[in-house]
Design a protein around this motif. Structure first.
Motif: not given
Length: 83
Positions: A47-48, A52-53, A43
């Motif tokens: 970035g997101f 990230t997930l 992240s």
């Protein structure tokens, strides 16, 4: 090799399984920490997004799965008054 169900194990086997679960907790915590670290790094760097997930999903899955196994072992030990 199939693992026996907890209610089929002898008292001695249950106590040995409890001893082994302590080292399993450390390994599980290290894996969850690594997944969270990967998610934070991803992240910050990109970035997101998906990367990230994705590790957070596996960290949650590991946590839930291990908690269920640990609770089942504790319930069986308590039902046999081995605690």
């Amino acid at each position: 090799m199939n693992e026996k169900k907890l209610n089929e194990l002898t008292d001695q086997e249950l106590l040995e399984k409890k001893k082994k679960s302590k080292s399993g907790k450390i390994i599980n915590a290290a894996l969850i920490g690594a997944f969270i670290g990967i998610a934070v790094y991803s992240s910050v760097k990109n970035g997101f997004g998906f990367f990230t997930l994705f590790p957070l999903f596996f960290a949650g899955l590991l946590g839930v799965q291990y908690t269920r196994r640990d609770q089942a072992l504790e319930q069986e030990l308590e039902s046999r008054n081995l605690k």
